[in-house]
Design a protein around this motif. Structure first.
Motif, short mmCIF file in Angstrom:
data_model
loop_
_atom_site.label_atom_id
_atom_site.label_comp_id
_atom_site.label_asym_id
_atom_site.label_seq_id
_atom_site.Cartn_x
_atom_site.Cartn_y
_atom_site.Cartn_z
N PRO A 45 0.80 -1.57 0.13
CA PRO A 45 0.04 -0.02 0.23
C PRO A 45 0.74 1.62 -0.24
O PRO A 45 0.43 2.09 -0.68
CB PRO A 45 -0.62 0.29 1.15
N GLU A 46 1.74 1.30 0.77
CA GLU A 46 2.58 2.52 1.23
C GLU A 46 3.46 2.88 -0.58
O GLU A 46 3.54 3.92 -1.40
CB GLU A 46 4.03 2.93 1.54
N LEU A 47 4.18 1.98 -1.37
CA LEU A 47 4.11 1.95 -2.22
C LEU A 47 2.74 2.33 -3.07
O LEU A 47 3.29 3.37 -4.62
CB LEU A 47 5.13 1.28 -3.28
N ALA A 48 1.65 1.52 -3.65
CA ALA A 48 0.98 1.93 -4.69
C ALA A 48 0.04 3.25 -4.14
O ALA A 48 -0.02 4.03 -4.94
CB ALA A 48 -0.24 0.79 -3.81
N HIS A 49 0.24 4.07 -3.14
CA HIS A 49 -0.17 5.29 -3.04
C HIS A 49 0.45 5.83 -3.81
O HIS A 49 0.48 7.47 -4.42
CB HIS A 49 0.24 5.83 -1.57
N ARG A 50 2.23 6.33 -4.27
CA ARG A 50 2.80 7.36 -4.64
C ARG A 50 2.50 6.48 -6.08
O ARG A 50 3.32 7.71 -6.72
CB ARG A 50 3.79 6.99 -4.06
N VAL A 51 1.91 5.84 -6.67
CA VAL A 51 2.03 5.45 -7.94
C VAL A 51 1.27 6.07 -9.42
O VAL A 51 -0.34 6.24 -8.36
CB VAL A 51 1.92 4.18 -8.24
N ALA A 52 0.94 6.74 -10.14
CA ALA A 52 0.67 7.49 -10.87
C ALA A 52 0.08 6.63 -12.14
O ALA A 52 -1.10 7.44 -12.40
CB ALA A 52 0.48 8.83 -11.02
N GLU A 53 0.65 5.61 -12.82
CA GLU A 53 1.08 5.24 -14.06
C GLU A 53 1.98 3.84 -13.42
O GLU A 53 2.86 3.95 -12.99
CB GLU A 53 1.55 5.89 -15.37
N ALA A 54 1.26 2.49 -14.02
CA ALA A 54 1.82 1.71 -13.98
C ALA A 54 1.24 1.03 -15.26
O ALA A 54 0.34 0.35 -15.45
CB ALA A 54 1.25 0.87 -12.82
N THR A 55 2.38 0.10 -16.16
CA THR A 55 2.57 -0.71 -17.09
C THR A 55 3.36 -1.83 -17.11
O THR A 55 4.45 -2.20 -15.43
CB THR A 55 3.12 0.12 -18.10
N LEU A 56 2.90 -2.83 -17.47
CA LEU A 56 3.09 -4.17 -17.54
C LEU A 56 3.76 -4.57 -19.30
O LEU A 56 2.40 -4.73 -19.24
CB LEU A 56 2.36 -5.42 -16.85
N VAL A 57 4.88 -5.19 -18.72
CA VAL A 57 5.27 -5.79 -20.42
C VAL A 57 5.13 -7.41 -20.11
O VAL A 57 6.19 -6.95 -19.45
CB VAL A 57 6.13 -4.71 -21.13
N ALA A 58 4.77 -7.63 -20.83
CA ALA A 58 4.60 -8.89 -21.26
C ALA A 58 5.09 -9.99 -22.55
O ALA A 58 4.50 -9.71 -23.38
CB ALA A 58 3.58 -10.33 -20.90
N CYS A 59 6.26 -10.72 -22.64
CA CYS A 59 6.70 -11.21 -23.21
C CYS A 59 7.04 -12.83 -24.03
O CYS A 59 7.42 -12.72 -23.25
CB CYS A 59 8.08 -10.39 -23.67
N TRP A 60 6.86 -13.30 -25.15
CA TRP A 60 6.87 -14.48 -25.88
C TRP A 60 6.82 -14.76 -26.73
O TRP A 60 6.58 -13.87 -27.67
CB TRP A 60 6.49 -15.82 -24.44
N ASP A 61 7.75 -15.67 -27.41
CA ASP A 61 7.93 -16.43 -28.60
C ASP A 61 7.93 -15.20 -29.54
O ASP A 61 7.74 -14.26 -30.42
CB ASP A 61 7.09 -16.63 -29.13
N ALA A 62 9.21 -13.67 -29.10
CA ALA A 62 9.26 -12.51 -30.20
C ALA A 62 8.29 -11.51 -30.05
O ALA A 62 8.10 -10.43 -31.01
CB ALA A 62 9.97 -13.35 -30.98
N ALA A 63 7.37 -11.59 -29.18
CA ALA A 63 6.35 -10.87 -28.98
C ALA A 63 5.75 -10.30 -27.92
O ALA A 63 5.98 -10.91 -26.62
CB ALA A 63 5.21 -11.04 -29.82
N CYS A 64 5.59 -8.94 -28.05
CA CYS A 64 5.70 -8.38 -26.89
C CYS A 64 4.31 -7.25 -26.52
O CYS A 64 3.31 -7.15 -27.07
CB CYS A 64 6.67 -7.12 -26.00
N GLN A 65 2.88 -7.76 -25.59
CA GLN A 65 2.42 -6.60 -25.50
C GLN A 65 2.86 -5.90 -23.62
O GLN A 65 2.57 -6.73 -23.06
CB GLN A 65 1.11 -8.32 -24.74
#
Length: 178
Positions: A45-65
């Motif tokens: 929670p202490e870290l989440a309170h400071r986050v304004a933007e969060a991104t997740l990049v998932a990659c497999w088989d030479a492709a990313c989302q």
């Protein structure tokens, strides 16, 4: 003697039906309920309170989302105003007066966040998680390999739902697979 035989046949039939009914109750029907493929991200929670933007990049088989991860609720933009119907025990058309309205307050934070990433494989996926504050400064930039597992929303006797993986971000910024 004939009187005892007359009761024996219906009792035997009843016992047979009861046994079959008990067996039928042990079967588990599979429904159409599914589970999306994706990542569940739990953030301290202490870290989440400071986050304004969060991104997740998932990659497999030479492709990313790349996906945006929402870690908290947004402000409620629809205040209760006079004339807006409100359900009460007295009347379905009762209205809220301006004096009774609650001031606009932020909703509570949601931990964890969840991002849908379709077609996750059953093999290691390279994940990058980035958190930024309101000024755009990077608070966290971590990478990890994790293998998504199938979910079973209807139980293990039914077809699996989407594959999911769970990550935890601790207060000191460590990224842990779960």
């Amino acid at each position: 003697m004939r009187h005892n035989v007359g009761w024996a046949i219906p009792l035997a039939a009843l016992a047979l039906l009861t046994a079959c009914g008990g067996f039928a109750r042990d079967t588990h029907p599979c429904t159409l309920m599914g589970a999306p493929a994706g990542f569940r991200v739990e953030v301290h929670p202490e870290l989440a309170h400071r986050v304004a933007e969060a991104t997740l990049v998932a990659c497999w088989d030479a492709a990313c989302q790349k996906r945006t991860l929402q870690l908290r609720e947004t402000w409620s933009e629809v205040p209760a105003t006079p004339g807006n119907p409100v359900m009460t025990t007295d009347s379905a058309t009762a209205t809220v007066s301006p004096d009774v309205r609650n001031p606009q307050t932020p909703e509570t934070f949601r931990w964890p966040g969840f991002v849908v990433v379709r077609d996750l494989p059953g093999k290691p996926v390279h994940v990058r998680l980035v958190f930024k504050n309101q000024r755009g400064a990077t608070l966290l930039d971590r990478k990890i390999n994790i293998t998504p597992q199938p979910t079973y929303p209807n139980g293990r006797n039914c077809s699996p739902g989407g594959r999911q993986a769970r990550l935890t971000v601790t207060g000191d910024g460590s990224l842990i697979p779960r």
